[in-house]
Design a protein around this motif. Structure first.
Motif, PDB file in Angstrom:
ATOM      1  N   SER A 170       2.854 -38.795 -33.791  1.00 10.21           N
ATOM      2  CA  SER A 170       1.468 -39.224 -33.980  1.00 10.21           C
ATOM      3  C   SER A 170       0.873 -39.764 -32.686  1.00 10.21           C
ATOM      4  N   ILE A 171      -0.445 -39.583 -32.549  1.00 12.15           N
ATOM      5  CA  ILE A 171      -1.184 -39.978 -31.348  1.00 12.15           C
ATOM      6  C   ILE A 171      -2.166 -41.077 -31.754  1.00 12.15           C
ATOM      7  N   PRO A 172      -2.201 -42.202 -31.017  1.00 15.69           N
ATOM      8  CA  PRO A 172      -3.111 -43.287 -31.390  1.00 15.69           C
ATOM      9  C   PRO A 172      -4.572 -42.928 -31.118  1.00 15.69           C
ATOM     10  N   PRO A 173      -5.500 -43.692 -31.688  1.00 18.41           N
ATOM     11  CA  PRO A 173      -6.923 -43.437 -31.455  1.00 18.41           C
ATOM     12  C   PRO A 173      -7.305 -43.545 -29.973  1.00 18.41           C
ATOM     13  N   MET A 174      -8.395 -42.858 -29.624  1.00 17.75           N
ATOM     14  CA  MET A 174      -9.029 -42.952 -28.307  1.00 17.75           C
ATOM     15  C   MET A 174      -8.039 -42.781 -27.157  1.00 17.75           C
ATOM     16  N   SER A 175      -7.256 -41.690 -27.254  1.00 17.10           N
ATOM     17  CA  SER A 175      -6.244 -41.387 -26.244  1.00 17.10           C
ATOM     18  C   SER A 175      -6.394 -39.951 -25.765  1.00 17.10           C
ATOM     19  N   VAL A 176      -6.055 -39.727 -24.502  1.00 19.89           N
ATOM     20  CA  VAL A 176      -5.861 -38.376 -23.988  1.00 19.89           C
ATOM     21  C   VAL A 176      -4.363 -38.139 -23.992  1.00 19.89           C
ATOM     22  N   ALA A 177      -3.943 -37.074 -24.688  1.00 18.37           N
ATOM     23  CA  ALA A 177      -2.517 -36.767 -24.805  1.00 18.37           C
ATOM     24  C   ALA A 177      -2.307 -35.298 -24.509  1.00 18.37           C
ATOM     25  N   LEU A 178      -1.198 -34.983 -23.830  1.00 20.03           N
ATOM     26  CA  LEU A 178      -0.929 -33.587 -23.485  1.00 20.03           C
ATOM     27  C   LEU A 178       0.538 -33.391 -23.181  1.00 20.03           C
ATOM     28  N   GLY A 179       0.926 -32.134 -23.146  1.00 16.65           N
ATOM     29  CA  GLY A 179       2.269 -31.776 -22.727  1.00 16.65           C
ATOM     30  C   GLY A 179       3.153 -31.312 -23.860  1.00 16.65           C
ATOM     31  N   THR A 180       4.384 -30.947 -23.458  1.00 18.95           N
ATOM     32  CA  THR A 180       5.398 -30.480 -24.383  1.00 18.95           C
ATOM     33  C   THR A 180       6.687 -31.247 -24.112  1.00 18.95           C
ATOM     34  N   PRO A 181       7.012 -32.259 -24.901  1.00 17.74           N
ATOM     35  CA  PRO A 181       6.257 -32.732 -26.064  1.00 17.74           C
ATOM     36  C   PRO A 181       5.008 -33.492 -25.630  1.00 17.74           C
ATOM     37  N   CYS A 182       4.021 -33.536 -26.520  1.00 21.00           N
ATOM     38  CA  CYS A 182       2.751 -34.188 -26.234  1.00 21.00           C
ATOM     39  C   CYS A 182       2.948 -35.696 -26.109  1.00 21.00           C
ATOM     40  N   ARG A 183       2.399 -36.265 -25.025  1.00 16.39           N
ATOM     41  CA  ARG A 183       2.485 -37.716 -24.792  1.00 16.39           C
ATOM     42  C   ARG A 183       1.116 -38.235 -24.352  1.00 16.39           C
ATOM     43  N   VAL A 184       0.858 -39.474 -24.679  1.00 14.50           N
ATOM     44  CA  VAL A 184      -0.379 -40.115 -24.240  1.00 14.50           C
ATOM     45  C   VAL A 184      -0.311 -40.315 -22.736  1.00 14.50           C
ATOM     46  N   VAL A 185      -1.374 -39.858 -22.017  1.00 11.42           N
ATOM     47  CA  VAL A 185      -1.405 -40.040 -20.569  1.00 11.42           C
ATOM     48  C   VAL A 185      -2.385 -41.126 -20.155  1.00 11.42           C
ATOM     49  N   ARG A 186      -3.391 -41.399 -21.031  1.00 10.27           N
ATOM     50  CA  ARG A 186      -4.313 -42.483 -20.710  1.00 10.27           C
ATOM     51  C   ARG A 186      -5.229 -42.739 -21.902  1.00 10.27           C
ATOM     52  N   PRO A 187      -5.858 -43.918 -21.905  1.00 16.27           N
ATOM     53  CA  PRO A 187      -6.865 -44.172 -22.945  1.00 16.27           C
ATOM     54  C   PRO A 187      -8.196 -43.519 -22.583  1.00 16.27           C
ATOM     55  N   ILE A 188      -9.022 -43.307 -23.577  1.00 12.16           N
ATOM     56  CA  ILE A 188     -10.409 -42.891 -23.355  1.00 12.16           C
ATOM     57  C   ILE A 188     -11.220 -44.168 -23.215  1.00 12.16           C
ATOM     58  N   THR A 189     -12.000 -44.278 -22.120  1.00 12.38           N
ATOM     59  CA  THR A 189     -12.725 -45.513 -21.827  1.00 12.38           C
ATOM     60  C   THR A 189     -14.215 -45.232 -21.611  1.00 12.38           C
ATOM     61  N   GLU A 190     -14.963 -46.293 -21.398  1.00  3.05           N
ATOM     62  CA  GLU A 190     -16.394 -46.162 -21.114  1.00  3.05           C
ATOM     63  C   GLU A 190     -16.637 -45.353 -19.844  1.00  3.05           C
ATOM     64  N   GLU A 191     -15.706 -45.358 -18.918  1.00  6.32           N
ATOM     65  CA  GLU A 191     -15.848 -44.575 -17.678  1.00  6.32           C
ATOM     66  C   GLU A 191     -15.963 -43.087 -17.982  1.00  6.32           C
ATOM     67  N   ASP A 192     -15.387 -42.641 -19.095  1.00  6.38           N
ATOM     68  CA  ASP A 192     -15.448 -41.232 -19.450  1.00  6.38           C
ATOM     69  C   ASP A 192     -16.861 -40.803 -19.840  1.00  6.38           C
ATOM     70  N   LEU A 193     -17.750 -41.763 -20.122  1.00  9.13           N
ATOM     71  CA  LEU A 193     -19.145 -41.422 -20.428  1.00  9.13           C
ATOM     72  C   LEU A 193     -19.856 -40.816 -19.218  1.00  9.13           C
ATOM     73  N   ALA A 194     -19.362 -41.115 -18.011  1.00  4.54           N
ATOM     74  CA  ALA A 194     -20.009 -40.615 -16.786  1.00  4.54           C
ATOM     75  C   ALA A 194     -19.431 -39.277 -16.322  1.00  4.54           C
ATOM     76  N   GLU A 195     -18.421 -38.768 -17.029  1.00  8.48           N
ATOM     77  CA  GLU A 195     -17.798 -37.515 -16.617  1.00  8.48           C
ATOM     78  C   GLU A 195     -18.779 -36.358 -16.634  1.00  8.48           C
ATOM     79  N   ARG A 196     -18.773 -35.557 -15.569  1.00 15.49           N
ATOM     80  CA  ARG A 196     -19.595 -34.349 -15.415  1.00 15.49           C
ATOM     81  C   ARG A 196     -21.107 -34.648 -15.503  1.00 15.49           C
ATOM     82  N   THR A 197     -21.490 -35.779 -15.002  1.00 14.53           N
ATOM     83  CA  THR A 197     -22.933 -36.078 -14.915  1.00 14.53           C
ATOM     84  C   THR A 197     -23.349 -36.034 -13.453  1.00 14.53           C
ATOM     85  N   ALA A 198     -24.656 -35.897 -13.242  1.00  9.15           N
ATOM     86  CA  ALA A 198     -25.168 -35.797 -11.866  1.00  9.15           C
ATOM     87  C   ALA A 198     -25.031 -37.122 -11.143  1.00  9.15           C
TER      88      ALA A 198
END
Length: 198
Positions: A170-198
């Motif tokens: 299971s993967i906790p809320p608000m997490s970025v997880a990836l891989g084989t096996p899948c593991r949490v690599v970081r939390p999703i934060t307010e900084e992610d709101l600025a991703e891919r913006t001008a």
């Protein structure tokens, strides 16, 4: 006597214990293979017909659901989908038991959600011996292309599963997880709101 045997098999399935194809044969009428075939061959312009078929196939389906064909399911009748769902092509539900998907979930092409696994020892796989555990995908989850979600997994609110991941726990809320096996690599934060913006 048959009813008692069926109840015993259902109890084992609910506990995640082994059962066989022969033991579970009485569940076959719950499979929606003909309806799934019809859905996958319905022309794109027939949105109302697709919706009617989806209501027939799934245990429950929310509003504004998009499920691009083809999709595949062992049963279909054990899948619950919330509102504003987007499922891309070649989504596979191995839904021998329940798959519950929340609202605002996006699933990329080629994803498999499998509630069923098989024992490691070949003697335990006779007559397609298997076990099943439900999958829960909470609201606002995004699952990347070709990911596989295994039995008993819960993916928490808002999380992102990277493409090609094998999610075995299971993967906790608000997490970025990836891989084989899948593991949490970081939390999703307010900084992610600025991703891919001008």
């Amino acid at each position: 006597m048959a009813d008692a045997q069926h109840e015993e098999v259902l109890a084992r399935i609910a506990e995640g214990l082994l059962y066989t194809e022969t033991e579970a044969a009485f569940l076959a009428p719950r499979r929606r293979q003909d309806e799934i075939f019809a859905y996958n061959h319905t022309p794109p312009g027939e949105a109302e017909r697709r919706r009617e078929l989806l209501v027939e196939i799934l245990a429950s389906v929310g509003e504004r659901t998009v499920l691009l064909p083809p999709f595949h399911a062992a049963f279909g009748s054990n899948v619950h989908i919330g509102d504003d769902f987007f499922g891309n092509v070649n989504l596979t539900f191995v839904d021998d038991v329940g798959i519950r998907i929340g609202d605002d979930v996006m699933i990329a092409p080629g994803v498999t959600l499998t509630t069923t696994g098989h024992p490691v020892h070949p003697a335990r796989r006779a007559d397609f011996g298997r076990f099943s555990e439900p999958i829960v995908i909470e609201d606002k989850v995004w699952i990347g292309s070709n990911a596989v979600v295994l039995p008993g997994v819960r993916i928490g609110y808002g999380s992102v599963i990277g493409a090609g991941s094998v999610v075995s726990r299971s993967i906790p809320p608000m997490s970025v997880a990836l891989g084989t096996p899948c593991r949490v690599v970081r939390p999703i934060t307010e900084e992610d709101l600025a991703e891919r913006t001008a």
